[in-house]
Design a protein around this motif. Structure first.
Motif, PDB file in Angstrom:
ATOM      1  N   SER A 359      71.158  23.654  71.783  1.00 23.88           N
ATOM      2  CA  SER A 359      70.573  22.914  72.877  1.00 23.88           C
ATOM      3  C   SER A 359      69.877  23.665  74.190  1.00 23.88           C
ATOM      4  CB  SER A 359      71.730  22.235  72.970  1.00 23.88           C
ATOM      5  OG  SER A 359      71.616  20.591  73.569  1.00 23.88           O
ATOM      6  N   HIS A 360      70.812  24.356  74.509  1.00 26.56           N
ATOM      7  CA  HIS A 360      70.635  25.524  75.664  1.00 26.56           C
ATOM      8  C   HIS A 360      69.344  25.872  75.709  1.00 26.56           C
ATOM      9  CE1 HIS A 360      74.845  24.286  78.055  1.00 26.56           C
ATOM     10  NE2 HIS A 360      74.107  23.047  77.783  1.00 26.56           N
ATOM     11  N   ASP A 392      72.063  15.757  72.379  1.00 29.90           N
ATOM     12  CA  ASP A 392      71.545  16.243  72.926  1.00 29.90           C
ATOM     13  C   ASP A 392      70.382  17.634  72.623  1.00 29.90           C
ATOM     14  OD1 ASP A 392      72.520  17.544  75.893  1.00 29.90           O
ATOM     15  OD2 ASP A 392      72.054  19.717  74.906  1.00 29.90           O
ATOM     16  N   ARG A 396      67.375  16.827  74.357  1.00 30.36           N
ATOM     17  CA  ARG A 396      66.135  18.011  74.724  1.00 30.36           C
ATOM     18  C   ARG A 396      64.654  18.014  74.638  1.00 30.36           C
ATOM     19  NH1 ARG A 396      69.806  20.315  78.665  1.00 30.36           N
ATOM     20  NH2 ARG A 396      72.242  20.026  78.988  1.00 30.36           N
ATOM     21  N   ALA A 425      69.253  12.527  78.197  1.00 28.19           N
ATOM     22  CA  ALA A 425      67.623  13.627  77.450  1.00 28.19           C
ATOM     23  C   ALA A 425      66.079  12.275  78.322  1.00 28.19           C
ATOM     24  CB  ALA A 425      67.279  13.253  76.328  1.00 28.19           C
ATOM     25  N   ILE A 428      65.197  13.460  81.846  1.00 28.05           N
ATOM     26  CA  ILE A 428      64.505  14.335  81.582  1.00 28.05           C
ATOM     27  C   ILE A 428      62.638  13.988  81.217  1.00 28.05           C
ATOM     28  CG2 ILE A 428      64.340  16.971  80.731  1.00 28.05           C
ATOM     29  CD1 ILE A 428      66.441  16.755  80.299  1.00 28.05           C
ATOM     30  N   CYS A 615      67.899  27.953  83.391  1.00 27.57           N
ATOM     31  CA  CYS A 615      67.559  27.198  82.348  1.00 27.57           C
ATOM     32  C   CYS A 615      66.516  26.530  82.094  1.00 27.57           C
ATOM     33  CB  CYS A 615      68.165  25.648  82.842  1.00 27.57           C
ATOM     34  SG  CYS A 615      67.197  25.140  84.335  1.00 27.57           S
ATOM     35  N   TYR A 618      65.454  22.672  82.228  1.00 27.41           N
ATOM     36  CA  TYR A 618      65.942  21.745  80.936  1.00 27.41           C
ATOM     37  C   TYR A 618      66.840  22.078  81.145  1.00 27.41           C
ATOM     38  CZ  TYR A 618      65.387  20.516  76.422  1.00 27.41           C
ATOM     39  OH  TYR A 618      64.441  19.722  75.494  1.00 27.41           O
ATOM     40  N   TRP A 619      68.257  20.871  81.887  1.00 25.82           N
ATOM     41  CA  TRP A 619      69.242  21.386  82.090  1.00 25.82           C
ATOM     42  C   TRP A 619      70.063  19.513  81.850  1.00 25.82           C
ATOM     43  CZ3 TRP A 619      66.390  20.552  86.533  1.00 25.82           C
ATOM     44  CH2 TRP A 619      66.621  19.779  87.288  1.00 25.82           C
TER      45      TRP A 619
END
Length: 619
Positions: A359-360, A392, A396, A425, A428, A615, A618-619
């Motif tokens: 995901s990250h 997630d 994301r 999400a 974001i 990141c 993007y967190w």
């Protein structure tokens, strides 16, 4: 019950070689052979001989309790020794309630209990965490006159502590005539379990004698109650008194350092382990890997991991989770692959760590493959945590429609964190349509949770739906929902400093605020503009900007600029997610002041360097 003297035992052993064989028996096959021989020779019907057989089976080191339970119905006239052995064996088994069944049976056949009976009966109720059964056992103790026995009293204190009845535990504790270290430690543990760390410390401070179990109980108790600073402080008291800590104590200390993000303290604890020759066993090694990862030094976490002689699934998972937190997705996947190759079976928490890494790192396809392999290749049924990771992952990556479809088609009912991942999400990617649907579901599920109101309000603000922003904020006011206060921690010279918005208690706060004003001027010249979208709801724009500039993270950074010199990085730990404005400001600070900043928020690590963040925003 009186035990046979050594001379009698010796005589019996000479006359009965089966007893000697029993003492050397270590497995089920040997035991069944000896048992069969005893039956053929009628030696089984000798009460002393069968007592030794039951004692062997109920020995916690032998793992043969199931055989004793099957054996018991064959005994014609069981004595108290046999019943006590079964009560003791069952008290720590998967079925502690069986201890009560054997106790009742002993009463039915007219056996009078002794002071060996009750500590294990009480222990069984503690294992079950059943206050009613514990109270009934206490009643039996009083009925049979053992309420003044020290061992019985200690077991009662432990039991009441376990069921979080510290008042009853204290009543029994104060009746003990000959306090020993077990009595004190049990009472201290009880206070910790009830969340009363101050009463626990008062008792600890007046104890006439302490052992390492007591120190470990105090340190781990502080950690369980989120008083990590006190756990580390107590370790320093231990050292000042010349006490040499053992592995359990150090695991508690290192875990406290991990929660605080206190790298210098963690290093100090690691050096203490090495200097005092403590064995870097699996538990201690895993704690160190976790500590270095959570304190922001992932390279050192890898180094410690590689040096460990033994690694289990939990140890591998600690490293993989650390790499995921730091955004090293590919490396996390490599270690996962190596773990599987080593023959270890991944746990469900291992897959949580791996999917978080995907995901990250935005690795959607790889994440989907691993999610499918859980059940097909490893036989692990996905849990809610794994579904949350997938939501997630998709969210994301901007696949909001797929993420929402995934939630709606889940075989289990989605919980609030899963919907929360989708709402995050939407924030974001500025999707008010999906966000509004999800936000309403969450507010209905958890009307007292401030985070969902704030997220939905921010989504409205980002998409210029100001009327909806106003309505959402009015609902929050009407329901009395307030955002929990954020705090930031920074370690300087071995001491952890805490900052909260509006808090003026720090002795250098005036200088810190002046430093921040200087920082603010310089980053504004570099192009920084404050983002007030996520600021407090009920204040005007000028006040919003002032509030942004007093966020706990910014005060902690200012203090770090004051005290820490490059190239040493400034390390910050936050209890909440980094807000967008603080994230932007920190990128500018890293560039203007040529400093590396490592920030751990509620979800992950952010490594700021030369104007960028690990990141990738993007967190």
């Amino acid at each position: 019950m009186a035990f046979a003297s050594n001379s009698v035992l010796k005589t019996l052993r000479l006359k009965n070689p089966k007893l000697v064989l029993l003492e050397s028996c270590s497995n089920l096959i040997d035991l069944t052979i000896i048992h069969a021989h005893m039956l053929r020779t009628h030696f089984f019907f000798d009460v002393f001989a069968v007592s030794r057989l039951i004692a062997l089976c109920t020995d916690s080191n032998k793992n043969l309790l199931h055989y004793a339970i099957r054996l018991f119905p064959q005994i014609e006239n069981p004595n108290l020794f046999i019943l006590n052995a079964l009560i003791r064996g069952c008290s720590t088994s998967d079925d502690p309630a069986a201890s009560f069944r054997y106790y009742i049976q002993s009463q039915r056949i007219g056996l009078l209990p002794d002071n060996i009976t009750y500590p294990f009966l009480v222990k069984a109720s503690a294992q079950l965490e059943n206050a009613v059964m514990g109270t009934q056992a206490h009643g039996q103790i009083i009925k049979h006159g053992f309420e003044r026995d020290c061992y019985v009293q200690n077991s009662l204190v432990h039991m009441y502590a376990t069921v979080e009845d510290s008042k009853s535990a204290r009543c029994v504790f104060e009746e003990i005539s000959g306090f020993d270290v077990v009595s004190w430690t049990s009472m201290i543990a009880g206070y910790h379990k009830a969340g009363d760390v101050d009463s626990a410390r008062e008792l600890f401070d007046i104890m006439p004698e302490r052992n390492l179990v007591t120190w470990s109980t105090m340190i781990s108790g502080y950690s369980r109650n989120n008083r990590y600073d006190k756990a580390v402080e107590l370790f320093r008291v231990l050292r000042s008194e010349g006490v040499v800590a053992n592995e359990p104590v150090m695991v508690g200390v290192i875990s406290a350092c991990a929660h605080l993000g206190a790298l210098a303290m963690g290093k100090e604890a690691h050096e203490y382990v090495v200097m005092n020759g403590l064995s870097l066993n699996l538990i201690l090694g895993t704690a160190l890997v976790d500590m270095y990862a959570r304190c922001g030094n992932i390279a050192k976490a890898i180094q410690v991991f590689e040096q460990l002689a033994e690694k289990d699934a939990l140890c591998w998972t600690a490293l993989i989770a650390g790499l995921a937190m730091h955004g090293h997705a590919e490396k996390a996947l490599w270690y996962f692959s190596e773990m599987v190759k080593s023959g270890l079976v991944p746990w469900d928490i291992t897959f949580t760590a791996v999917l978080t890494a995907c995901s990250h790192g935005g690795l959607v396809d790889r994440g989907l493959e691993i999610f499918e392999s859980m059940k097909h290749d490893h036989g692990i049924e996905p849990r809610l945590e794994h579904y949350g990771c997938m939501v997630d992952l998709l969210g994301r990556a901007g696949k909001l429609a797929e993420a929402e479809k995934f939630v709606l088609e889940m075989p289990v009912k989605p919980n609030a964190p899963i919907w929360g991942a989708l709402l995050g999400a939407c924030r974001i990617h500025r999707n008010a349509e999906v966000g509004e649907r999800v936000g309403k579901i969450l507010i209905e599920m958890q009307p007292e949770h401030s985070g969902y109101y704030v997220l939905l309000s921010n989504i409205y603000a980002r998409t210029n739906k100001w009327r909806d922003v106003t309505i959402m904020r009015e609902i929050m006011k009407e329901k009395g929902v307030r955002k929990p206060p954020g705090y930031s921690l920074i370690e300087v010279d071995g001491k952890v400093h805490e900052f909260t918005i509006g808090d003026k208690s720090h002795p250098e706060i005036e200088k810190i605020e002046r430093i921040w004003e200087d920082i603010l001027q310089k980053i504004r010249l570099a192009g920084y503009i404050g983002n007030t979208d996520e600021a407090l709801f009920d204040i005007d724009e000028e006040e919003k900007e002032d509030a942004l500039n007093r966020h706990s993270e910014k005060l902690a950074i200012a203090y770090g600029i004051m005290k820490i010199r490059a190239p040493s990085p400034i390390r910050i730990v936050k209890n909440l997610r980094v807000c967008e404005d603080c994230h932007t400001a920190t990128k500018f600070i890293s560039k203007v002041f040529q400093v590396e900043l490592i920030v751990r928020d509620r979800n992950r690590f952010h490594h700021f360097k030369e104007g960028t963040c690990s990141c990738m925003d993007y967190w």
